[in-house]
Design an enzyme around this catalytic site. Structure first.
Site, PDB file in Angstrom:
ATOM      1  N   SER A  97      30.273  -4.432  60.604  1.00 46.01           N
ATOM      2  CA  SER A  97      29.860  -2.853  60.260  1.00 46.01           C
ATOM      3  C   SER A  97      28.675  -2.661  61.043  1.00 46.01           C
ATOM      4  O   SER A  97      27.834  -3.386  61.671  1.00 46.01           O
ATOM      5  CB  SER A  97      29.581  -2.806  58.689  1.00 46.01           C
ATOM      6  OG  SER A  97      28.849  -1.805  58.065  1.00 46.01           O
ATOM      7  N   LEU A 135      37.790   2.783  62.401  1.00 48.66           N
ATOM      8  CA  LEU A 135      36.806   3.684  62.853  1.00 48.66           C
ATOM      9  C   LEU A 135      37.078   5.144  62.714  1.00 48.66           C
ATOM     10  O   LEU A 135      38.465   5.326  62.700  1.00 48.66           O
ATOM     11  CB  LEU A 135      36.105   3.137  64.263  1.00 48.66           C
ATOM     12  CG  LEU A 135      35.379   1.944  63.961  1.00 48.66           C
ATOM     13  CD1 LEU A 135      34.928   1.706  65.516  1.00 48.66           C
ATOM     14  CD2 LEU A 135      34.107   2.194  62.914  1.00 48.66           C
ATOM     15  N   HIS A 185      38.044   5.739  68.344  1.00 48.43           N
ATOM     16  CA  HIS A 185      38.969   4.642  68.395  1.00 48.43           C
ATOM     17  C   HIS A 185      39.178   4.055  70.051  1.00 48.43           C
ATOM     18  O   HIS A 185      39.412   3.076  70.293  1.00 48.43           O
ATOM     19  CB  HIS A 185      40.477   5.304  68.016  1.00 48.43           C
ATOM     20  CG  HIS A 185      40.712   5.401  66.541  1.00 48.43           C
ATOM     21  ND1 HIS A 185      41.798   6.378  65.974  1.00 48.43           N
ATOM     22  CD2 HIS A 185      39.677   4.987  65.643  1.00 48.43           C
ATOM     23  CE1 HIS A 185      41.427   5.916  64.837  1.00 48.43           C
ATOM     24  NE2 HIS A 185      40.252   5.271  64.302  1.00 48.43           N
ATOM     25  N   LYS A 224      45.734   5.214  63.279  1.00 47.55           N
ATOM     26  CA  LYS A 224      46.132   6.536  64.072  1.00 47.55           C
ATOM     27  C   LYS A 224      45.048   7.625  63.765  1.00 47.55           C
ATOM     28  O   LYS A 224      44.352   7.618  62.735  1.00 47.55           O
ATOM     29  CB  LYS A 224      47.530   6.646  63.239  1.00 47.55           C
ATOM     30  CG  LYS A 224      47.531   7.183  61.730  1.00 47.55           C
ATOM     31  CD  LYS A 224      46.861   8.386  61.405  1.00 47.55           C
ATOM     32  CE  LYS A 224      46.484   8.211  60.348  1.00 47.55           C
ATOM     33  NZ  LYS A 224      45.523   9.337  59.935  1.00 47.55           N
ATOM     34  N   TYR A 253      48.638  18.212  47.116  1.00 46.44           N
ATOM     35  CA  TYR A 253      49.065  17.266  48.007  1.00 46.44           C
ATOM     36  C   TYR A 253      50.768  17.155  48.090  1.00 46.44           C
ATOM     37  O   TYR A 253      51.375  17.582  47.018  1.00 46.44           O
ATOM     38  CB  TYR A 253      48.942  15.796  47.112  1.00 46.44           C
ATOM     39  CG  TYR A 253      49.476  14.578  47.635  1.00 46.44           C
ATOM     40  CD1 TYR A 253      48.636  14.051  48.634  1.00 46.44           C
ATOM     41  CD2 TYR A 253      50.616  14.190  47.448  1.00 46.44           C
ATOM     42  CE1 TYR A 253      49.448  12.869  49.205  1.00 46.44           C
ATOM     43  CE2 TYR A 253      51.389  13.019  47.792  1.00 46.44           C
ATOM     44  CZ  TYR A 253      50.611  12.244  48.872  1.00 46.44           C
ATOM     45  OH  TYR A 253      51.203  11.425  49.680  1.00 46.44           O
TER      46      TYR A 253
END
Length: 335
Positions: free
Chosen positions: A37, A74, A79, A97, A235
């Site tokens: 981290s 991350l 990425h 992704k 949602y």
């Protein structure tokens, strides 16, 4: 032969702590060895929770002799950089992704992995749930007849204003966060010939990122995909396949909990049939698939093609909506 892949986790994001790291502990072919981290205290806390070592930062994790592969949760804008660093260090990579924010960078990373003889996998975990295999079987069996339309929706409620999803420099925006799921699902069911024929992305006036979008895609044979997504919505996570005999619908398509029993609904001539399916653990499945691919030296070509095709479609959605010009001027994607 080795029977396990020794994993390190580069970052302590929520998805890692809630879903992926617990799944790795359950996986039969993964040994979770270390976590890193930006905050050393956070790494030590997470390491105690999962019974692994705390690395002294990201670079230290990549140099550990007991790490064969890394998982990168991350923010999207980081990425590409850390994926390239991990591949250069000789580590296989499972990355959240989207792998990148643009197609050119995806091509470069896939080539880097291929040239190094390493596995690079984009973490579209929903594809590893058995419910989608059942749907494919039903389509192949002719349950809906000839397929004409694929529709998919993925929306989540608004987040806190400080959420990284609202930070363009970190790869924020609805397209990269939730829009990539319907796009990947469309490719999964409709094949490699999909092209984007139109799209709309709604920008947030203050944050400068897209908060909602719609896209229309089409195959060479004329099958269409209608996709909607965003994070200012109630949602919704579903897709439908509409044929000349019936329409098949699957709810909780992208984020089903491991204990949830999926239901496939088939509607035809005023009648509705519901098929109950067994629960499945897509997070455990994808981590085991990643490790198994490495251990068995699986053919990387199909996965490399899927990564680059996905990135190309995301670029097309962005371009059709005009967002590519806005983000290129801001230096957020390649011009």
């Amino acid at each position: 032969m080795r029977s396990v892949i020794r994993m390190g986790v580069l970052g302590c994001a929520s998805i890692a702590l809630r879903r992926v790291m617990p799944a790795m502990k359950e996986a039969g072919n993964i040994e979770l060895n270390a976590v890193a981290s930006r905050d050393p205290a956070k790494a030590r806390e997470v390491a105690r929770q999962f019974g692994c070592a705390a690395a002294d930062g990201y670079d230290d994790l990549l140099e550990r002799a007991d790490v064969d592969a890394v998982y990168i949760p991350l923010p999207a804008g980081l990425h590409a950089y850390w994926t390239s660093r991990a591949l250069a260090a000789g580590r296989h990579v499972l990355v959240e992704k989207p792998l990148t924010c643009d197609h050119d960078t995806a091509l470069a990373l896939v080539d880097q992995a291929r040239n190094a003889g390493l596995w690079l996998m984009e973490n579209f975990m929903f594809l590893h749930h058995s419910q989608h295999r059942k749907v494919s079987d039903l389509i192949a069996d002719g349950r809906i007849g000839d397929l004409h339309v694929f529709t998919a929706r993925f929306g989540i409620p608004p987040r806190d204003a400080a959420d990284i999803r609202y930070q363009p420099e970190l790869g924020g925006g609805a397209l990269l966060d939730v829009g990539v799921y319907p796009i990947r699902a469309a490719s999964h069911f409709l094949g490699a010939g999909l092209e984007v024929v139109g799209s709309v992305l709604r920008l947030h006036p203050a944050h400068g990122i897209d908060v909602a979008g719609h896209a229309l895609l089409c195959t060479p044979s004329g099958v269409t995909a209608e996709l909607s997504f965003g994070f200012e919505h109630a949602y919704r996570s579903c897709y439908s396949l509409w044929g000349d005999h019936a329409r098949l619908t699957l709810d909780r398509a992208f984020t089903p909990p491991p204990t949830s029993a999926p239901v496939v609904r088939i509607e035809s001539s005023g009648q509705t049939e519901e098929l109950s399916l067994p629960p499945d653990h897509q997070f455990k499945n994808i981590t085991e698939s990643f490790a198994r691919s490495i251990l068995q030296d699986a053919d990387y070509a199909p996965h490399a093609e899927a990564i680059t095709r996905q990135a190309a479609l995301v670029d097309q959605v962005r371009a059709k909506a005009g967002l590519d010009q806005v983000q290129a001027k801001a230096g957020l994607i390649s011009a």
